[in-house]
Design a protein around this motif. Sequence first.
Motif, PDB file in Angstrom:
ATOM      1  N   MET A   1       2.509  46.079   3.188  1.00  0.00           N
ATOM      2  CA  MET A   1       1.115  46.429   2.947  1.00  0.00           C
ATOM      3  C   MET A   1       0.924  47.667   2.074  1.00  0.00           C
ATOM      4  SD  MET A   1      -1.828  45.229   3.169  1.00  0.00           S
ATOM      5  CE  MET A   1      -1.539  43.867   4.293  1.00  0.00           C
ATOM      6  N   PRO A   2       1.700  48.748   2.240  1.00  0.00           N
ATOM      7  CA  PRO A   2       1.506  49.882   1.328  1.00  0.00           C
ATOM      8  C   PRO A   2       1.679  49.495  -0.139  1.00  0.00           C
ATOM      9  CG  PRO A   2       2.825  50.544   3.211  1.00  0.00           C
ATOM     10  CD  PRO A   2       2.690  49.059   3.297  1.00  0.00           C
ATOM     11  N   ARG A   3       2.640  48.616  -0.414  1.00  0.00           N
ATOM     12  CA  ARG A   3       2.844  48.179  -1.796  1.00  0.00           C
ATOM     13  C   ARG A   3       1.673  47.325  -2.263  1.00  0.00           C
ATOM     14  NH1 ARG A   3       2.705  48.186  -6.349  1.00  0.00           N
ATOM     15  NH2 ARG A   3       3.973  46.971  -7.805  1.00  0.00           N
ATOM     16  N   LEU A   4       1.092  46.524  -1.383  1.00  0.00           N
ATOM     17  CA  LEU A   4      -0.030  45.679  -1.774  1.00  0.00           C
ATOM     18  C   LEU A   4      -1.275  46.501  -2.070  1.00  0.00           C
ATOM     19  CD1 LEU A   4       0.367  42.627   0.636  1.00  0.00           C
ATOM     20  CD2 LEU A   4       1.089  42.842  -1.751  1.00  0.00           C
ATOM     21  N   VAL A   5      -1.455  47.611  -1.357  1.00  0.00           N
ATOM     22  CA  VAL A   5      -2.574  48.501  -1.665  1.00  0.00           C
ATOM     23  C   VAL A   5      -2.401  49.069  -3.076  1.00  0.00           C
ATOM     24  CG1 VAL A   5      -3.718  50.671  -1.045  1.00  0.00           C
ATOM     25  CG2 VAL A   5      -3.046  49.056   0.751  1.00  0.00           C
ATOM     26  N   GLU A   6      -1.187  49.473  -3.413  1.00  0.00           N
ATOM     27  CA  GLU A   6      -0.907  49.947  -4.772  1.00  0.00           C
ATOM     28  C   GLU A   6      -1.134  48.839  -5.788  1.00  0.00           C
ATOM     29  OE1 GLU A   6       3.072  51.322  -4.905  1.00  0.00           O
ATOM     30  OE2 GLU A   6       2.740  53.042  -3.585  1.00  0.00           O
ATOM     31  N   ARG A   7      -0.701  47.625  -5.428  1.00  0.00           N
ATOM     32  CA  ARG A   7      -0.816  46.503  -6.357  1.00  0.00           C
ATOM     33  C   ARG A   7      -2.275  46.188  -6.658  1.00  0.00           C
ATOM     34  NH1 ARG A   7       1.463  44.757 -10.677  1.00  0.00           N
ATOM     35  NH2 ARG A   7       1.793  42.495 -10.841  1.00  0.00           N
ATOM     36  N   ALA A   8      -3.141  46.283  -5.661  1.00  0.00           N
ATOM     37  CA  ALA A   8      -4.562  46.032  -5.889  1.00  0.00           C
ATOM     38  C   ALA A   8      -5.119  46.999  -6.932  1.00  0.00           C
ATOM     39  CB  ALA A   8      -5.331  46.158  -4.582  1.00  0.00           C
ATOM     40  N   ARG A   9      -4.706  48.248  -6.854  1.00  0.00           N
ATOM     41  CA  ARG A   9      -5.195  49.238  -7.825  1.00  0.00           C
ATOM     42  C   ARG A   9      -4.650  48.955  -9.222  1.00  0.00           C
ATOM     43  NH1 ARG A   9      -3.998  53.830  -3.260  1.00  0.00           N
ATOM     44  NH2 ARG A   9      -5.838  53.356  -2.007  1.00  0.00           N
ATOM     45  N   GLU A  10      -3.389  48.508  -9.296  1.00  0.00           N
ATOM     46  CA  GLU A  10      -2.807  48.162 -10.594  1.00  0.00           C
ATOM     47  C   GLU A  10      -3.525  46.967 -11.214  1.00  0.00           C
ATOM     48  OE1 GLU A  10       1.696  49.524  -9.146  1.00  0.00           O
ATOM     49  OE2 GLU A  10       1.199  47.395  -9.431  1.00  0.00           O
ATOM     50  N   VAL A  11      -3.766  45.942 -10.411  1.00  0.00           N
ATOM     51  CA  VAL A  11      -4.413  44.734 -10.917  1.00  0.00           C
ATOM     52  C   VAL A  11      -5.857  45.019 -11.316  1.00  0.00           C
ATOM     53  CG1 VAL A  11      -5.208  42.422 -10.265  1.00  0.00           C
ATOM     54  CG2 VAL A  11      -2.892  43.174  -9.654  1.00  0.00           C
ATOM     55  N   ALA A  12      -6.569  45.788 -10.514  1.00  0.00           N
ATOM     56  CA  ALA A  12      -7.951  46.134 -10.859  1.00  0.00           C
ATOM     57  C   ALA A  12      -8.011  46.878 -12.182  1.00  0.00           C
ATOM     58  CB  ALA A  12      -8.565  46.977  -9.746  1.00  0.00           C
ATOM     59  N   ALA A  13      -7.056  47.768 -12.416  1.00  0.00           N
ATOM     60  CA  ALA A  13      -7.024  48.522 -13.673  1.00  0.00           C
ATOM     61  C   ALA A  13      -6.762  47.593 -14.860  1.00  0.00           C
ATOM     62  CB  ALA A  13      -5.953  49.602 -13.602  1.00  0.00           C
ATOM     63  N   MET A  14      -5.933  46.571 -14.663  1.00  0.00           N
ATOM     64  CA  MET A  14      -5.672  45.620 -15.746  1.00  0.00           C
ATOM     65  C   MET A  14      -6.936  44.864 -16.118  1.00  0.00           C
ATOM     66  SD  MET A  14      -1.992  43.915 -14.815  1.00  0.00           S
ATOM     67  CE  MET A  14      -0.641  44.919 -14.181  1.00  0.00           C
ATOM     68  N   PHE A  15      -7.701  44.432 -15.128  1.00  0.00           N
ATOM     69  CA  PHE A  15      -8.960  43.747 -15.415  1.00  0.00           C
ATOM     70  C   PHE A  15      -9.984  44.704 -16.021  1.00  0.00           C
ATOM     71  CE2 PHE A  15      -7.492  40.362 -12.513  1.00  0.00           C
ATOM     72  CZ  PHE A  15      -7.960  39.240 -13.185  1.00  0.00           C
TER      73      PHE A  15
END
Length: 385
Positions: free
Chosen positions: A285-299
């Motif tokens: 889950m900690p990695r998925l929280v980071e991943r959400a921020r990375e993906v949101a920034a890409m969009f």
Amino acid sequence: MDQTEALEAERTRLRLTSRHLYGAGPLNPADEFEAIATWLRANGRHDSGEEFVAGVQPDNYGTGALVEEFEGDLAELFDMPAARFMPSGCMAQPIALRIWSDHASNPVTAFHPTSHLELHEEHGVRELHGLTAHLLGNADRPTTANDVKALIGPGGAAHETGIASLLVELPAREIGGQLPSWEELVTLSDLCRAENIRLHLDGARVWQAAPAYGRSLADIAALFDSVYISFYKDVGALPGAMLLGPREFIEEAAIWQRRQGGTLYTAMGNVISARLHLADCIERMPRLVERAREVAAMFSAHPQASALPDPPQTSMFHLKLSGEVDDLLAARDHVARETGIWLFNTLKPVEGETAARTELSMGPASLTLGDDELAAAIAMLFAKP
């Protein structure tokens, strides 16, 4: 097959054969049952020297070592006195509010306007349990202590009756996985205790809240009187839920569960499924929280897209896309054909705008996509045909 049916068939094919950005991606339903069967065989009856040893036995109407040990594990994880496995949150949460109302001799509760109990449960808390529910606060933000003060204070809708309980969802799904700040949450908890209001946690996705706050699950649970958690959201197990709280509360909840037909002859498969997946969910889950921020920034790098909230607070967020729904879905399909990446599923029109919104919840599938290929797929979504 007409044109509409052909399009839906093609979209189903693309969805099932592409790599997904959200969730766990397309899975074969048989895999989960095979994993359960493998676990049962590994823990089944066997010979130990000259002694025949019975392995895992099914639970029976909510009792037995299989389910009781799991309940004990979850009670320890959340540092709460007791826990009870239930088939669903739609059963567990109204039961919790009913018990708190009975204890207070007050059939009045409160929750956020976007609560699952308000939007998706046919008002079972009212129709089955006879409770009155006040909707408090702004639908676009998390619940705060000031919302409670406004409800029960002079001029408030519950000033004369007060409220027996308050349900708070962490994170709040319908508003993009938003959370109150930790300080706001502590203030809310302190107010409820001062006013003798039982605070219940809708923790369907609480696994996301722990790394977002940088706190343990037990730290979060300590602010609440009772807690509900789900095992198919984020965890990825078969359906199932757990209700946690004081021992007397859980004993009462078990009676209500039986009254509502929720004590199944056995929940063996669902319990084993939850046990198999829980540790992995908490670890990633900690990695998925980071991943959400990375993906949101890409969009958000593209003017046609925006994230809510921005940046995401948890492993999920809402994505708003400019354009007509049909055009955006066609662009998504094109991306899937060209790259093999399925960016999102359904879209909902945004009222009053030429735009649509979808929910993106990061799961194991998102971690299999490289940043460069994902960024290219997102850019293709917005490229003019």
